[in-house]
Design a protein around this motif. Sequence first.
Motif, PDB file in Angstrom:
ATOM      1  N   ASN A 180       0.840  -1.199   0.000  1.00 27.38           N
ATOM      2  CA  ASN A 180       0.000   0.000   0.000  1.00 27.38           C
ATOM      3  C   ASN A 180       0.872   1.246   0.000  1.00 27.38           C
ATOM      4  N   THR A 181       0.993   1.864  -1.154  1.00 20.72           N
ATOM      5  CA  THR A 181       1.770   3.098  -1.274  1.00 20.72           C
ATOM      6  C   THR A 181       0.903   4.213  -1.841  1.00 20.72           C
ATOM      7  N   GLY A 182      -0.395   4.131  -1.573  1.00 18.91           N
ATOM      8  CA  GLY A 182      -1.323   5.131  -2.052  1.00 18.91           C
ATOM      9  C   GLY A 182      -2.292   4.557  -3.067  1.00 18.91           C
ATOM     10  N   ARG A 183      -3.262   5.376  -3.437  1.00 18.41           N
ATOM     11  CA  ARG A 183      -4.330   4.917  -4.313  1.00 18.41           C
ATOM     12  C   ARG A 183      -3.853   4.673  -5.741  1.00 18.41           C
ATOM     13  N   ASP A 184      -2.871   5.466  -6.208  1.00 17.97           N
ATOM     14  CA  ASP A 184      -2.451   5.404  -7.600  1.00 17.97           C
ATOM     15  C   ASP A 184      -0.966   5.059  -7.726  1.00 17.97           C
ATOM     16  N   THR A 185      -0.642   4.209  -8.684  1.00 17.89           N
ATOM     17  CA  THR A 185       0.733   3.826  -8.970  1.00 17.89           C
ATOM     18  C   THR A 185       0.968   3.907 -10.470  1.00 17.89           C
ATOM     19  N   GLN A 186       2.092   4.528 -10.847  1.00 14.59           N
ATOM     20  CA  GLN A 186       2.465   4.652 -12.254  1.00 14.59           C
ATOM     21  C   GLN A 186       3.712   3.799 -12.506  1.00 14.59           C
ATOM     22  N   SER A 188       6.591   2.567 -15.363  1.00 19.07           N
ATOM     23  CA  SER A 188       7.187   2.857 -16.660  1.00 19.07           C
ATOM     24  C   SER A 188       8.456   2.020 -16.846  1.00 19.07           C
ATOM     25  N   LYS A 189       9.033   2.106 -18.036  1.00 20.69           N
ATOM     26  CA  LYS A 189      10.226   1.337 -18.369  1.00 20.69           C
ATOM     27  C   LYS A 189      11.463   1.956 -17.728  1.00 20.69           C
ATOM     28  N   ASP A 190      12.370   1.102 -17.264  1.00 21.60           N
ATOM     29  CA  ASP A 190      13.651   1.571 -16.719  1.00 21.60           C
ATOM     30  C   ASP A 190      14.764   0.631 -17.179  1.00 21.60           C
ATOM     31  N   GLY A 191      14.770   0.324 -18.441  1.00 21.17           N
ATOM     32  CA  GLY A 191      15.757  -0.608 -18.978  1.00 21.17           C
ATOM     33  C   GLY A 191      15.071  -1.797 -19.612  1.00 21.17           C
ATOM     34  N   HIS A 192      15.849  -2.613 -20.313  1.00 20.44           N
ATOM     35  CA  HIS A 192      15.285  -3.734 -21.063  1.00 20.44           C
ATOM     36  C   HIS A 192      14.494  -4.684 -20.182  1.00 20.44           C
ATOM     37  N   LEU A 193      14.977  -4.947 -18.963  1.00 16.12           N
ATOM     38  CA  LEU A 193      14.313  -5.896 -18.070  1.00 16.12           C
ATOM     39  C   LEU A 193      13.991  -5.272 -16.712  1.00 16.12           C
ATOM     40  N   SER A 194      13.849  -3.963 -16.663  1.00 17.95           N
ATOM     41  CA  SER A 194      13.638  -3.264 -15.390  1.00 17.95           C
ATOM     42  C   SER A 194      12.507  -2.254 -15.501  1.00 17.95           C
ATOM     43  N   LEU A 195      11.849  -1.965 -14.355  1.00 18.16           N
ATOM     44  CA  LEU A 195      10.715  -1.057 -14.297  1.00 18.16           C
ATOM     45  C   LEU A 195      10.965   0.054 -13.281  1.00 18.16           C
ATOM     46  N   PHE A 196      10.328   1.196 -13.527  1.00 18.03           N
ATOM     47  CA  PHE A 196      10.378   2.328 -12.598  1.00 18.03           C
ATOM     48  C   PHE A 196       8.964   2.582 -12.096  1.00 18.03           C
ATOM     49  N   VAL A 197       8.808   2.732 -10.777  1.00 19.79           N
ATOM     50  CA  VAL A 197       7.483   2.850 -10.166  1.00 19.79           C
ATOM     51  C   VAL A 197       7.392   4.159  -9.395  1.00 19.79           C
ATOM     52  N   ARG A 198       6.349   4.922  -9.654  1.00 20.48           N
ATOM     53  CA  ARG A 198       6.076   6.175  -8.940  1.00 20.48           C
ATOM     54  C   ARG A 198       4.693   6.064  -8.294  1.00 20.48           C
ATOM     55  N   THR A 199       4.614   6.323  -6.989  1.00 15.07           N
ATOM     56  CA  THR A 199       3.361   6.149  -6.262  1.00 15.07           C
ATOM     57  C   THR A 199       2.788   7.489  -5.835  1.00 15.07           C
ATOM     58  N   SER A 200       1.471   7.506  -5.541  1.00 16.62           N
ATOM     59  CA  SER A 200       0.815   8.740  -5.138  1.00 16.62           C
ATOM     60  C   SER A 200       1.252   9.199  -3.753  1.00 16.62           C
ATOM     61  N   SER A 201       1.874   8.308  -2.965  1.00 15.79           N
ATOM     62  CA  SER A 201       2.393   8.710  -1.655  1.00 15.79           C
ATOM     63  C   SER A 201       3.714   9.467  -1.776  1.00 15.79           C
ATOM     64  N   GLY A 202       4.295   9.474  -2.978  1.00 18.17           N
ATOM     65  CA  GLY A 202       5.593  10.122  -3.184  1.00 18.17           C
ATOM     66  C   GLY A 202       6.752   9.156  -3.247  1.00 18.17           C
ATOM     67  N   LEU A 203       6.517   7.906  -2.878  1.00 21.08           N
ATOM     68  CA  LEU A 203       7.582   6.908  -2.934  1.00 21.08           C
ATOM     69  C   LEU A 203       7.852   6.526  -4.384  1.00 21.08           C
ATOM     70  N   VAL A 204       9.119   6.496  -4.751  1.00 25.98           N
ATOM     71  CA  VAL A 204       9.526   6.005  -6.071  1.00 25.98           C
ATOM     72  C   VAL A 204      10.549   4.894  -5.871  1.00 25.98           C
ATOM     73  N   TYR A 205      10.496   3.897  -6.733  1.00 28.15           N
ATOM     74  CA  TYR A 205      11.451   2.800  -6.619  1.00 28.15           C
ATOM     75  C   TYR A 205      11.579   2.091  -7.960  1.00 28.15           C
ATOM     76  N   GLY A 206      12.613   1.307  -8.071  1.00 29.50           N
ATOM     77  CA  GLY A 206      12.847   0.531  -9.273  1.00 29.50           C
ATOM     78  C   GLY A 206      12.723  -0.954  -9.004  1.00 29.50           C
TER      79      GLY A 206
END
Length: 263
Positions: A180-186, A188-206
Motif C-alpha cells: 500500500n503506497t497510495g491509491r495510484d501507482t504509475q 514505466s520502463k527503466d531498462g530492457h528488463l527493469s521497471l520504474f514505479v512512482r506512487t501517489s504517496s511520493g515513494l519512487v522505486y525501481g
Amino acid sequence: MDTSTNPTNPNPTVQVRRVLHPDELHRIHTVIRDAADTRQLLGTALRVLYDALSTDTESEARPIAPGRYAIPTSQWQAVLTAMTQRAQAWGTAAEVGLELALNLMPAHYDDPTVPAPHLPLPDYRPAEFQITLTRDAVDVIAACEAHLGQLRGCYGHASEIYQDALHSWHRILAAMLTMNTGRDTQVSKDGHLSLFVRTSSGLVYGLIFHGATRYCTSDGCDALIADDGTARPAHTGAAVRDHEHTPSYPVGAPRPGTWSFHS
C-alpha cells in the motif's frame, strides 16, 4: 527498570528496559487511531511512547535517544504494526514501517511472559487501487517473462538459475501489487528488463534486473568474458591466463540474474 549498571543487560547502550503498562498502551493506541496524517501519527504516538518510558529518567528538554530504551518484543511489534496499519490511510505504510524499525522505535528484548497487546484498528486501505502501466512497461513485463522462458529452456526448470530468477520476479511483482503506497501507482520502463514505479504517496522505486557477470572459473584466471567470447581483466592488475577460458555461464546463453527493489 533502569539497567544502565546491570551487568546482565545484553545491550550496554540501553538504560531503560521495561514493560509498558496497560494504561500506557491504551494511550498509545488512542493517539494512533486519532492521528490525522503521517506527521501527526509519528509525532504524537512516539511522544506518548517515550513520555511513558522516560518518566523520572530524563528531563523534557533532553533529546530523545531511542537506543536508551527497550520494551518487550511482543509490545514493540504490536506498536509498530498498529502505526504501520494506521499509515495505510495515507499510502505511507512502507515508509513509516521502515523509519520506525530502523530509526525511531526503541530497542526490544525477548520476554515470553509478556503477551502481545491487542491494538485493534479498522482497515484503512483505500477501497480501490489503480495501477497505470505505460506501453513500454507492458513490453518490459513481456520481455521479462520471455527471459524467464529462455532461462528455463537453457538451464532447466529445476535449475537454481531459473528458480532464483523466477521467484525474485514473482516476489517483486506481488509486492508492487499488494504494497500500500497510495491509491495510484504509475509504472514505466527503466531498462530492457527493469521497471520504474512512482506512487501517489511520493515513494519512487525501481524493480531492477541484476544480470550475472560472466567470468572464467579456471584457477588463477581473473578474466571477464564478453558476449562475443573475448576476455578482459576483471580489475586493474588482474591475471588473465592465456588458455581456453571456462565461462561461468555459456557464451550465447541467456544471462542469469534476479530482480530486486531499489529506492
